[in-house]
Design a protein around this motif. Structure first.
Motif, mmCIF file in Angstrom:
data_model
loop_
_atom_site.group_PDB
_atom_site.id
_atom_site.type_symbol
_atom_site.label_atom_id
_atom_site.label_comp_id
_atom_site.label_asym_id
_atom_site.label_seq_id
_atom_site.Cartn_x
_atom_site.Cartn_y
_atom_site.Cartn_z
ATOM 1 N N ASP A 338 37.599 30.541 50.467
ATOM 2 C CA ASP A 338 38.381 31.198 49.424
ATOM 3 C C ASP A 338 38.155 30.404 48.142
ATOM 4 O O ASP A 338 38.691 29.310 47.978
ATOM 5 N N LEU A 339 37.339 30.949 47.247
ATOM 6 C CA LEU A 339 36.963 30.224 46.031
ATOM 7 C C LEU A 339 37.836 30.575 44.837
ATOM 8 O O LEU A 339 37.584 30.094 43.729
ATOM 9 N N LYS A 340 38.859 31.374 45.049
ATOM 10 C CA LYS A 340 39.749 31.736 43.942
ATOM 11 C C LYS A 340 40.398 30.480 43.370
ATOM 12 O O LYS A 340 41.033 29.711 44.075
ATOM 13 N N GLY A 341 40.190 30.253 42.092
ATOM 14 C CA GLY A 341 40.755 29.082 41.433
ATOM 15 C C GLY A 341 39.796 27.921 41.273
ATOM 16 O O GLY A 341 40.153 26.903 40.683
ATOM 17 N N ILE A 342 38.555 28.068 41.774
ATOM 18 C CA ILE A 342 37.614 26.950 41.647
ATOM 19 C C ILE A 342 37.197 26.745 40.188
ATOM 20 O O ILE A 342 36.839 25.641 39.793
ATOM 21 N N TYR A 343 37.302 27.806 39.374
ATOM 22 C CA TYR A 343 36.959 27.706 37.953
ATOM 23 C C TYR A 343 38.212 27.638 37.083
ATOM 24 O O TYR A 343 39.197 28.339 37.338
ATOM 25 N N ASP A 344 38.144 26.798 36.062
ATOM 26 C CA ASP A 344 39.089 26.839 34.944
ATOM 27 C C ASP A 344 38.242 26.742 33.679
ATOM 28 O O ASP A 344 37.834 25.651 33.273
ATOM 29 N N LEU A 345 37.953 27.892 33.099
ATOM 30 C CA LEU A 345 37.057 27.951 31.943
ATOM 31 C C LEU A 345 37.811 28.076 30.625
ATOM 32 O O LEU A 345 37.215 28.372 29.590
#
Length: 368
Positions: A338-345
């Motif tokens: 579950d990769l939801k949240g791996i990015y904060d752009l």
């Protein structure tokens, strides 16, 4: 989310390896601390009240954003009175370990280590905050033994490390050819030999491997030894672009020191702008940094083709990271993450907007 069963097995096998083998495959490799250039001293007010920001990168040309940013002083300029401190790593696991142990704040790192680090820590230890580079990965073969894609079957092909970005890419490509390979042992219709990039040229020269799926400058080193590029990985991706290097930060550092992270991102954006505006000078700057880090610059017959094959950009190409994670799942190296949240752009978008640049997309994998 729990760590994957396959990854646990891989780490268990690694734990039982003798020390020489451990060093060869890159696990637990030590970072090399590098001093800031004496001409790039910290001056002015400290950013976020910090004495230093610790930035890690690899001695690969695919980390050219960091190499040029360090060499030209872009990071130090943006951090003002806060010292930019650098550490050079040989492999993703050691950089992730440094982030987890609070001995590193920011790292330039490949997609597979980022996904593995995120998954193992149940999404609690890092965020991807920016992109850095695309491309720079090739399958180079011995032309006397491999003259076509079909000839790869039955051969010994090196990748840098079990489960690393290039290892996953090669296993996925091999599966697309209809070849079966055990992902843990590397045995099958093609034998995958996990070999540190520093060792692979010697293995290629001696004939113990018939080819290698590797990043630059290792790929061009093999070509300089008589190897032939059988495949450029960029040809397998829509538009020829796929993420090879991300910018990741410790989540705690991001939460506590957003101004410092923003400064690093401003420097990375400026570094990429300068690289693309001055490609020849940038190539020489990257090589000068490699020479400072390793004691030896790359020769022109390696540096020139390697540099041309890499695209430096701020877009993290998030959709391709999702695809790469899917390839690891299909290869049996990763359970569905579950990769939801791996990015904060958010900070990158702020920096890009201020620079009049277009926004970037997180492919639905950003923080809520």
């Amino acid at each position: 989310m729990p760590a994957t069963t396959a990854l646990r097995r891989a780490l268990a096998v690694t734990a039982m390896l003798p020390l020489p083998a451990l060093a060869a495959c890159g696990y637990g490799s030590q970072a090399k601390d590098t001093d800031t250039d004496t001409a790039q001293v910290a001056s002015g007010p400290r950013t976020d009240g910090l004495d230093a920001v610790r930035i890690g990168y690899f001695g690969n040309l695919t980390h050219g954003t960091a190499l040029v940013g360090a060499q030209k002083g872009f990071f130090q300029k943006e951090l003002k009175g806060t010292e930019a401190k650098y550490a050079v790593f040989n492999a993703g696991p050691s950089a992730i370990e440094a982030l987890n142990s609070d001995s590193l704040d920011v790292a330039f790192i490949g997609p597979s280590p980022a996904v593995n680090g995120w998954t193992k820590a149940e999404g609690e230890n890092l965020r991807i905050v920016g992109g850095s580079a695309s491309g720079g990965v090739k399958l180079v073969v011995n032309p006397d033994k491999v003259k076509s894609v079909e000839d790869v079957e039955g051969k010994r092909i090196a990748t840098p490390q079990l489960g690393n970005t290039q290892d996953v890419a090669f296993l996925n490509w091999a599966a697309e050819q209809g070849w079966k390979v055990d992902p843990q042992s590397g045995k099958g219709d093609v034998t995958v030999v996990r070999s540190d990039n520093k060792v692979t040229p010697d293995a290629f020269r001696s004939g113990s491997v018939d080819g290698a799926w590797v990043p630059e400058p290792t790929a061009s080193r093999l070509v300089a030894q008589g190897g032939k590029v059988l495949l450029d990985e960029s040809s397998l991706w829509p538009g020829g672009r796929f993420v090879i290097t991300n910018i990741v930060v410790r989540q705690e550092f991001l939460d506590q020191h957003p101004k410092a992270v923003e400064a690093v991102l401003r420097a990375s954006v400026e570094s990429n702008r300068w690289i693309n505006a001055h490609p020849e000078e940038a190539k020489e700057a990257a090589n000068a940094r490699l020479a400072a880090d390793t004691g030896k610059p790359l020769p022109a017959d390696v540096l020139d083709p390697a540099w041309k094959s890499i695209t430096f950009l701020d877009d993290p190409l998030a959709a391709t990271l999702r695809a790469q994670a899917g390839h690891a799942v299909e290869a049996g190296l990763l359970e569905q993450p579950d990769l939801k949240g791996i990015y904060d752009l958010s900070l990158l978008r702020k920096v890009l907007k201020a620079a009049g640049r277009p926004a970037v997309d997180d492919a639905g994998l950003g923080i809520a």
